[in-house]
Design an enzyme around this catalytic site. Structure first.
Site, PDB file in Angstrom:
ATOM      1  N   LEU B  87       6.011 -37.953 -63.838  1.00  0.00           N
ATOM      2  CA  LEU B  87       4.543 -37.958 -63.921  1.00  0.00           C
ATOM      3  C   LEU B  87       4.012 -39.304 -63.417  1.00  0.00           C
ATOM      4  O   LEU B  87       4.635 -40.339 -63.646  1.00  0.00           O
ATOM      5  CB  LEU B  87       4.090 -37.736 -65.365  1.00  0.00           C
ATOM      6  CG  LEU B  87       4.535 -36.421 -66.014  1.00  0.00           C
ATOM      7  CD1 LEU B  87       4.015 -36.335 -67.450  1.00  0.00           C
ATOM      8  CD2 LEU B  87       4.042 -35.214 -65.217  1.00  0.00           C
ATOM      9  N   ASP B  88       2.873 -39.279 -62.736  1.00  0.00           N
ATOM     10  CA  ASP B  88       2.267 -40.545 -62.309  1.00  0.00           C
ATOM     11  C   ASP B  88       1.137 -40.913 -63.265  1.00  0.00           C
ATOM     12  O   ASP B  88       0.948 -40.269 -64.302  1.00  0.00           O
ATOM     13  CB  ASP B  88       1.819 -40.471 -60.847  1.00  0.00           C
ATOM     14  CG  ASP B  88       0.653 -39.505 -60.645  1.00  0.00           C
ATOM     15  OD1 ASP B  88       0.031 -39.077 -61.637  1.00  0.00           O
ATOM     16  OD2 ASP B  88       0.358 -39.190 -59.478  1.00  0.00           O
ATOM     17  N   SER B  89       0.401 -41.970 -62.900  1.00  0.00           N
ATOM     18  CA  SER B  89      -0.591 -42.487 -63.847  1.00  0.00           C
ATOM     19  C   SER B  89      -1.705 -41.484 -64.145  1.00  0.00           C
ATOM     20  O   SER B  89      -2.176 -41.398 -65.276  1.00  0.00           O
ATOM     21  CB  SER B  89      -1.176 -43.790 -63.325  1.00  0.00           C
ATOM     22  OG  SER B  89      -1.632 -43.603 -62.003  1.00  0.00           O
TER      23      SER B  89
END
Lengths: 142, 132
Positions: B87-89
């Protein structure tokens, strides 16, 4: 060059449909309250009142583009500030420590503040849009 | 008004582009409205705060709703959002929002940013007297 100045560079890219998708699932304020500073939030609301997102294609809506540009620039600024980010929880820095507002010529300018609101750095920001993508590059001096 | 408008416009616009993103998370609002339908009798057992095991289970379930996580078997109580789950930010911000809704808590900015793994989320929620 004066060696007391530290420099950093950071880049980030955002696929706008991802942002729209996120916004479609919850109240928009959930995201804007989390990431925008008070001044940025006021500008977002101003743009929303001028042109509500249902009056234009969302990808070209000024409020949505403003939010997308802020998100992308803050991410880039965070990366550019790697040696500025404190490691202790007390000195934590997040989205609202990075504020991107327009300068007198419309150029985006970054101000970095610590938790107490004290200015600790600034930087130059360049933002570009093409279709579904927004990209921001940031150079900080602190 | 803006919310409704935006929701309508994004619905129109994203219907064609949405498949790329975790549409599965859209089931979450109904989970938080009627969690007992999803989680069986757990919520009837006591009026007290959820146990750590309950919290872990509910957060793992919630993450399974994110289409971005292609291999739900990777989700465990020790998973790190970016390192383990990819997952990214932006995803992480949404995960934290979903956790807030799931447990009816408002997580302050500072604490929200510090939540980067299932374990950190569990610890935070377990320490909240208001969590349900």
């Amino acid at each position: 060059m004066n060696s007391v100045f530290a420099h950093g560079v950071g880049v980030d890219i955002l696929h706008l449909p991802r942002l729209l998708s996120l916004l479609s699932r919850r109240p928009v304020s959930k995201l804007t309250d989390r990431i925008l500073t008070a001044t940025e939030l006021a500008e977002f609301q101003r743009l929303s009142s001028i042109k509500p997102p249902n009056h234009t294609h969302a990808l070209s809506n000024p409020a949505i583009r403003f939010l997308a540009a802020r998100w992308t620039a803050k991410e880039a600024a965070y990366k550019a500030s790697a040696n500025l980010i404190p490691t202790t929880k007390e000195q934590w820095m997040g989205w609202k420590n990075f504020e991107i507002l327009k300068g007198s010529r419309g150029e985006p300018l970054l101000t970095i503040r610590d938790g107490g609101g004290e200015k600790i750095g600034n930087g130059q920001v360049s933002i570009s849009h093409d279709g579904d993508y927004v990209i921001a590059i940031v150079m900080v001096q602190h | 008004m803006f919310r409704t408008a935006l929701r309508q416009s994004s619905r129109l616009l994203t219907s064609s582009m949405r498949p790329a993103v975790f549409t599965g998370v859209r089931v979450l609002p109904s989970m938080s409205v009627a969690p007992q339908m999803v989680f069986g009798g757990r919520f009837y057992s006591s009026g007290g705060p959820p146990s750590k095991t309950d919290i872990e289970g509910r957060i793992v379930e919630l993450l399974k709703g994110f289409d971005k996580i292609t291999d739900p078997s990777k989700i465990s109580t020790t998973s790190h959002f970016s390192n383990d789950l990819g997952l990214d930010s932006l995803d992480t911000v949404e995960v934290v929002m979903a956790i807030e809704e799931e447990f009816s808590v408002e997580i302050p900015d500072k604490e929200a940013d510090a939540i980067q793994s299932v374990g950190q989320a569990v610890d935070y929620i377990a320490a909240q007297p208001g969590a349900v």
